[in-house]
Scaffold this motif. Structure first.
Motif, PDB file in Angstrom:
ATOM      1  N   ASN A   1       0.818  -1.211   0.000  1.00 34.91           N
ATOM      2  CA  ASN A   1       0.000   0.000   0.000  1.00 34.91           C
ATOM      3  C   ASN A   1       0.856   1.266   0.000  1.00 34.91           C
ATOM      4  OD1 ASN A   1      -2.401  -1.387  -0.024  1.00 34.91           O
ATOM      5  ND2 ASN A   1      -2.680  -1.335   2.189  1.00 34.91           N
ATOM      6  N   MET A   2       1.958   1.251   0.744  1.00 42.95           N
ATOM      7  CA  MET A   2       2.839   2.418   0.791  1.00 42.95           C
ATOM      8  C   MET A   2       3.372   2.752  -0.593  1.00 42.95           C
ATOM      9  SD  MET A   2       5.118   1.932   4.252  1.00 42.95           S
ATOM     10  CE  MET A   2       6.101   3.356   3.812  1.00 42.95           C
TER      11      MET A   2
ATOM     12  N   PHE B   1      -0.384  -9.288   4.376  1.00 45.82           N
ATOM     13  CA  PHE B   1      -1.625  -8.907   5.048  1.00 45.82           C
ATOM     14  C   PHE B   1      -2.817  -9.535   4.326  1.00 45.82           C
ATOM     15  CE2 PHE B   1      -0.527  -4.713   7.441  1.00 45.82           C
ATOM     16  CZ  PHE B   1       0.598  -5.306   7.975  1.00 45.82           C
ATOM     17  N   ASP B   2      -2.824  -9.417   2.991  1.00 47.03           N
ATOM     18  CA  ASP B   2      -3.938  -9.963   2.204  1.00 47.03           C
ATOM     19  C   ASP B   2      -3.973 -11.485   2.283  1.00 47.03           C
ATOM     20  OD1 ASP B   2      -4.571  -7.398   1.476  1.00 47.03           O
ATOM     21  OD2 ASP B   2      -3.673  -7.519  -0.517  1.00 47.03           O
ATOM     22  N   ILE B   3      -2.809 -12.121   2.234  1.00 44.54           N
ATOM     23  CA  ILE B   3      -2.745 -13.579   2.308  1.00 44.54           C
ATOM     24  C   ILE B   3      -3.339 -14.073   3.620  1.00 44.54           C
ATOM     25  CG2 ILE B   3      -1.169 -15.545   2.539  1.00 44.54           C
ATOM     26  CD1 ILE B   3       0.734 -14.106   0.634  1.00 44.54           C
ATOM     27  N   LEU B   4      -2.928 -13.447   4.713  1.00 46.24           N
ATOM     28  CA  LEU B   4      -3.385 -13.890   6.031  1.00 46.24           C
ATOM     29  C   LEU B   4      -4.888 -13.689   6.185  1.00 46.24           C
ATOM     30  CD1 LEU B   4      -0.409 -12.487   8.109  1.00 46.24           C
ATOM     31  CD2 LEU B   4      -1.031 -14.901   7.896  1.00 46.24           C
TER      32      LEU B   4
ATOM     33  N   ASN C   1      -7.902 -16.356   7.281  1.00 47.34           N
ATOM     34  CA  ASN C   1      -8.954 -15.694   8.043  1.00 47.34           C
ATOM     35  C   ASN C   1      -8.406 -15.049   9.320  1.00 47.34           C
ATOM     36  OD1 ASN C   1     -11.614 -14.842   8.340  1.00 47.34           O
ATOM     37  ND2 ASN C   1     -12.142 -16.582   9.664  1.00 47.34           N
ATOM     38  N   ARG C   2      -7.230 -14.482   9.204  1.00 45.42           N
ATOM     39  CA  ARG C   2      -6.599 -13.782  10.340  1.00 45.42           C
ATOM     40  C   ARG C   2      -6.303 -12.351   9.905  1.00 45.42           C
ATOM     41  NH1 ARG C   2      -4.533 -17.505  14.070  1.00 45.42           N
ATOM     42  NH2 ARG C   2      -4.300 -15.698  15.449  1.00 45.42           N
TER      43      ARG C   2
ATOM     44  N   LEU D   1       2.310 -12.150  12.886  1.00 43.86           N
ATOM     45  CA  LEU D   1       3.396 -11.922  11.927  1.00 43.86           C
ATOM     46  C   LEU D   1       4.457 -11.036  12.562  1.00 43.86           C
ATOM     47  CD1 LEU D   1       4.705 -11.632   9.025  1.00 43.86           C
ATOM     48  CD2 LEU D   1       3.084  -9.755   8.652  1.00 43.86           C
ATOM     49  N   TYR D   2       5.706 -11.489  12.502  1.00 47.01           N
ATOM     50  CA  TYR D   2       6.823 -10.659  12.950  1.00 47.01           C
ATOM     51  C   TYR D   2       7.661 -10.316  11.728  1.00 47.01           C
ATOM     52  CZ  TYR D   2      11.022  -9.007  15.296  1.00 47.01           C
ATOM     53  OH  TYR D   2      12.079  -8.242  15.712  1.00 47.01           O
TER      54      TYR D   2
END
Length: 241
Positions: free
Chosen positions: A91-92, A166-169, A174-175, A221-222
């Motif tokens: 997104n950035m 982010f989209d994958i998770l 469903n996280r 996620l880290y």
């Protein structure tokens, strides 16, 4: 030259004068300044006064001084973001009007380190997926990323070729990541990362370490991201309490 016409300290006047010259295009991005002797003479100030002004301009990341080479104008950051705003790297880059891309370097599932166990509150036998990537903007490498996710969170159909974790998770596991705890620090030359990002030996990096969590404060996620410091600017909104 009228730099001594106001009552402020001379070095503050020098700072404003050089900033105005940079804004006006007298000195272009990556252009070398005149020598300290010539610049001090032009401004009608001592070299000590000029050096103090240059020191502050360097702290503000407006210029960079390379020992034995000279003083150069830093390019303005192409990407800027509030550190309080949790955005994906994808997104950035898109918000800057550029096309995001990804170069995948490695993806492995391994036993957790002691730090992984502490961060994710996982058991010693739970494997952690580590993904190493380079993110690009219009084809130019700008961020080196290392992301860690507990293998149990990921679906069997996890596609490592997707751009946004982010989209994958959210889509596959469903996280949904809702917030993060972040730490940011500047560093100098990095033996591994700097060559990957095509940085010179003098170029600085910004390291952003984040633990991403969901609505239930569960760590998901880290990530450790190395940004080109001359291309990224982060700021934070602080409110009085």
């Amino acid at each position: 030259m009228s730099i001594k016409s106001d009552s402020r300290h001379l070095y503050l006047q020098v700072i404003d004068y050089l900033k105005q010259d940079i804004e006006a295009g007298v000195y272009q991005e990556n252009e070398k300044f005149p020598s300290e002797f010539d610049l001090a003479k032009k401004l009608g100030v001592s070299r000590a006064t000029l050096r103090e002004a240059l020191r502050i301009l360097e702290e503000e990341n407006i210029i960079i001084r390379r020992h034995g080479v000279g003083t150069f104008v830093n390019p303005k950051p192409r990407f800027t973001s509030g550190i309080e705003q949790l955005k994906s790297v994808t997104n950035m880059i898109e918000e800057a009007g550029m096309k995001p891309g990804t170069i995948f370097l490695s993806s492995t599932a391994q036993e957790p380190t002691d730090e992984d166990i502490r961060r994710f509150s996982c058991s010693p036998d739970e494997r952690i997926v580590s993904i190493e990537r380079v993110r690009t903007a219009d084809g130019e490498p700008v961020i080196y990323c290392v992301d860690k996710i507990p293998e149990s969170i990921l679906s069997e159909n996890f596609d490592r070729n997707d751009e946004s974790l982010f989209d994958i998770l959210e889509r596959d596991a469903n996280r949904k990541i809702t917030h993060a705890v972040a730490e940011i620090e500047p560093i100098g030359y990095h033996e591994k990362v700097s060559p990957i990002l095509k940085c010179s030996s003098e170029a600085a990096l910004l390291v952003l370490k984040q633990m991403h969590l969901d609505d239930w404060d569960q760590p998901i996620l880290y990530s450790v991201n190395y940004f080109k410091a001359n291309m990224f600017s982060f700021h934070v909104l602080r409110k009085r309490v």
